[in-house]
Structures are given as C-alpha cells and as structure tokens.
Write an enzyme that holds these catalytic residues in place. Structure first.
Site, PDB file in Angstrom:
ATOM      1  N   VAL A 146    -144.719  63.261 -59.744  1.00 44.77           N
ATOM      2  CA  VAL A 146    -143.878  62.754 -58.650  1.00 44.77           C
ATOM      3  C   VAL A 146    -142.401  62.937 -58.996  1.00 44.77           C
ATOM      4  O   VAL A 146    -141.545  62.214 -58.485  1.00 44.77           O
ATOM      5  CB  VAL A 146    -144.163  61.267 -58.370  1.00 44.77           C
ATOM      6  CG1 VAL A 146    -145.531  61.075 -57.761  1.00 44.77           C
ATOM      7  CG2 VAL A 146    -144.019  60.428 -59.644  1.00 44.77           C
ATOM      8  N   SER A 206    -140.757  66.379 -59.895  1.00 47.05           N
ATOM      9  CA  SER A 206    -140.101  67.690 -59.880  1.00 47.05           C
ATOM     10  C   SER A 206    -138.909  67.665 -58.926  1.00 47.05           C
ATOM     11  O   SER A 206    -139.041  67.294 -57.762  1.00 47.05           O
ATOM     12  CB  SER A 206    -141.080  68.779 -59.431  1.00 47.05           C
ATOM     13  OG  SER A 206    -140.387  69.986 -59.194  1.00 47.05           O
ATOM     14  N   PRO A 207    -137.739  68.076 -59.411  1.00 52.56           N
ATOM     15  CA  PRO A 207    -136.559  68.074 -58.528  1.00 52.56           C
ATOM     16  C   PRO A 207    -136.542  69.258 -57.570  1.00 52.56           C
ATOM     17  O   PRO A 207    -135.672  69.339 -56.710  1.00 52.56           O
ATOM     18  CB  PRO A 207    -135.395  68.152 -59.516  1.00 52.56           C
ATOM     19  CG  PRO A 207    -135.948  68.900 -60.678  1.00 52.56           C
ATOM     20  CD  PRO A 207    -137.401  68.491 -60.777  1.00 52.56           C
ATOM     21  N   ASN A 253    -139.899  64.949 -66.798  1.00 52.85           N
ATOM     22  CA  ASN A 253    -139.742  66.214 -66.088  1.00 52.85           C
ATOM     23  C   ASN A 253    -138.339  66.774 -66.349  1.00 52.85           C
ATOM     24  O   ASN A 253    -137.601  66.251 -67.186  1.00 52.85           O
ATOM     25  CB  ASN A 253    -139.972  66.000 -64.584  1.00 52.85           C
ATOM     26  CG  ASN A 253    -140.592  67.208 -63.912  1.00 52.85           C
ATOM     27  OD1 ASN A 253    -140.141  68.327 -64.088  1.00 52.85           O
ATOM     28  ND2 ASN A 253    -141.636  66.975 -63.133  1.00 52.85           N
ATOM     29  N   THR A 254    -137.964  67.816 -65.629  1.00 51.67           N
ATOM     30  CA  THR A 254    -136.628  68.393 -65.765  1.00 51.67           C
ATOM     31  C   THR A 254    -135.584  67.477 -65.108  1.00 51.67           C
ATOM     32  O   THR A 254    -135.916  66.571 -64.364  1.00 51.67           O
ATOM     33  CB  THR A 254    -136.576  69.782 -65.119  1.00 51.67           C
ATOM     34  OG1 THR A 254    -137.054  69.683 -63.765  1.00 51.67           O
ATOM     35  CG2 THR A 254    -137.457  70.757 -65.881  1.00 51.67           C
ATOM     36  N   GLY A 266    -137.075  69.769 -74.052  1.00 52.27           N
ATOM     37  CA  GLY A 266    -136.198  70.313 -75.083  1.00 52.27           C
ATOM     38  C   GLY A 266    -136.825  70.431 -76.450  1.00 52.27           C
ATOM     39  O   GLY A 266    -136.120  70.433 -77.455  1.00 52.27           O
TER      40      GLY A 266
END
Length: 331
Positions: A77, A79-80, A154-155, A205
């Site tokens: 829920v 992901s940008p 997430n990112t 990272g």
C-alpha cells in the site's frame, strides 16, 4: 564445438521469456519445480491496478490466485508510483481493506486446508509521519486483521540534498543508497512501537554486509535486496553472507536473531517469530561454508539468514561501482 551449459536461472528466464512473448502461461508444475524448490522461500508482492475502482478486490483476487504459490503474500500500500495507493495507509481505509482481505483469505484457507495463503505482510512507506505510523502499527497489531509482519520500507518521494544527478527532481520512488538511512530509522520506529512483537523485513539501500547488519540491529529479522543486486550482481549475496558472519562474530553474536534490535535497547520482547521458523531448514545453506569459529558449531535451527540467494551457476565475485544515486523504481 561444445555447448555452454545453461544454469537453472537462465533456463527459467528463457522459459518465462518464451511464454511472455507467445502469450502463454507458466504451468503449476513449472512454478513448483523451479520457483519453489524446498530450499527457497518465495514472497509475492501485490499492488493494485493503476485504473482500479476497487483496490480491495484487486488484492483479494491476487491472494486467491497466487497465494498458494508463496510462503507469504505482501499487501503493498506504499508504492509512490501508483496514484492514490498510499491513501490506503490511512487507518480507516486500512482497517476496512484488511478486514475484507482477511475474511476472504480465511474462507479460502478453510476450503483449501490452510494452503491458500500462509501469511499476509504489509509493506509501508518510509515517508509516514509519526501519527500515521502509529495508526498503521495499531491496525497491524490487532489480530483480527490477520497481518503477520511488516516490510519496511518502500521507496521514498523525498529528495535528499546530497543527490547530484541532473534528473534528481523526477517524480517517483527513490531507491538505493539515498533511501538507506530513512528506511533504517523507520525500522527502528516500527520495532519500538511494536515492542518487537511484529516481525520486520528490512528494505532500502542495502548494498553491503554492513548495510544488512545495520538493518538487523535496527530491528529487521530478514533483509531484502533490490538496487544493490542491479549494480553488483548476485555475487553481492556471497560477500554479504561472509561479511555478516564476520560482523556477528566481532560483536559476540552467535546468530542473527541475537542481533535483531540491538540498537533499540528499550525494546525487551526480542523473540523468534513463528512466521520465520519455516526458514530454519535452509539457514545453513544461506551461510558461507567457512564460518568464523564462534559460528562454526551453531545448529542450523539457531542460525539465521539474509533473504536472497546466490545462483547455482554464479561463480563471479566481481565488484562493480554503484551507479547514479538517483534511482527511480517501484518496489
């Protein structure tokens, strides 16, 4: 002229490519034989369709169709890169969605003898503020929603000042080294808020054994790799395993579990989670053949692992430079 031997991974990719181009599908036997061997654990990450009018149903269909192939299923829920997806992290939306998914999964598991979906995990954003993170944790810790763990994170949509790329202003999720500290701090927060009672898979990272160790000490029981594999290849996993053993030995830990949450001293509930006990059968395989003396006699059931694996045909241990620090990718 001798023919070059094809590795299992190359064969699987070739089969996938041929089926993708020809519009065919994987057979169940192919998936079971090559994507779910007894020494491998598989997680499936589910998002929603970009134009979906019913996100909850998208997740339910994904779980019902794919859940029995996996050891855990991730409800992503965060992901940008999917418009509106992160809105599902709001407490009211999250409760409503997870309640419905849990009910559907329960019915499916009952009909299949518990094989439809072994565990549901939730993947969250590193950009949540403290209030929103607390709401997410409250929902996850409520057993009626059926969430067994968290993937953090997430990112990110943030852009650190350290970025130097000319395209650093691009929209989308930023991964790789610029995400590392942000995700690690989020892991610590989640570990503290849950008092260590919810297993965490650390992401973001990770490109060295030191990065893996940092995530573990922050509270992650398992660690996933994305961008690091792109730039350094599968040989990275071998180097990580070797380096992780050395770091554990240096600090007096006989296994990974002892190090989980070591940098969050105010959390006392540091126990082995049931959701990850299934990984014990291949813990020994994930560690280097030559262990430091302190780890050499540890029974397999007391070892731990890093998610990811070295391909049987990969003998390369060559380093490559980390690429551009601004890497847009949906995870």
């Amino acid at each position: 002229m001798s023919q070059k031997k094809m590795t299992p991974e190359t064969w699987v990719f070739k089969q996938w490519y041929q089926r993708r181009v020809r519009g065919g599908k994987f057979s169940q036997s192919l998936i079971q034989k090559f994507l779910m061997p007894s020494t491998c654990k598989v997680g499936i990450n589910l998002g929603i369709n970009k134009t979906s009018n019913n996100p909850t149903n998208d997740y339910c269909v994904g779980v019902e169709k794919l859940g029995h192939y996996a050891d855990y299923v991730v409800i992503n829920v965060s992901s940008p890169n999917t418009p509106g997806l992160r809105d599902l992290q709001r407490k009211t939306e999250l409760e409503k969605m997870l309640k419905h998914i849990s009910r559907r999964v329960g019915k499916k598991n009952k009909a299949s003898g518990g094989m439809s979906c072994k565990a549901l995990l939730l993947k969250i954003s590193p950009d949540l503020n403290d209030d929103d993170l607390q709401d997410v944790v409250d929902v996850v810790m409520d057993p009626k929603y059926g969430v067994k763990g968290l993937i953090v994170s997430n990112t990110t949509i943030s852009r650190p000042e350290s970025l130097q790329s000319s395209i650093k202003g691009e929209r989308g999720g930023l991964s790789g080294p610029p995400l590392k500290n942000l995700s690690t701090e989020m892991i610590k927060k989640v570990f503290r808020l849950t008092d260590g009672r919810v297993p965490i898979i650390g992401v973001g990272g990770v490109s060295s054994a030191e990065d893996v160790y940092e995530k573990i000490r922050a509270g992650a029981s398992l660690v996933q790799l994305y961008t690091g594999l792109v730039y350094q290849g599968l040989g990275l996993v071998r180097r990580m395993k070797k380096g992780l053993c050395e770091l554990l030995a240096r600090d007096g830990f006989i296994n990974v579990q002892m190090a989980v949450g070591a940098d969050v001293p105010d959390v006392t509930n540091k126990t082995i989670h049931d959701i990850f006990k299934g990984f014990e059968s291949f813990h020994r395989q994930m560690l280097p053949l030559e262990l430091p003396p302190v780890l050499g006699n540890v029974p397999p059931s007391q070892s731990d692992l890093v998610l990811g694996g070295e391909s049987p045909g990969d003998k390369s241990d060559q380093d490559t430079d980390e690429g551009d620090d601004s890497s847009s990718a949906e995870e």
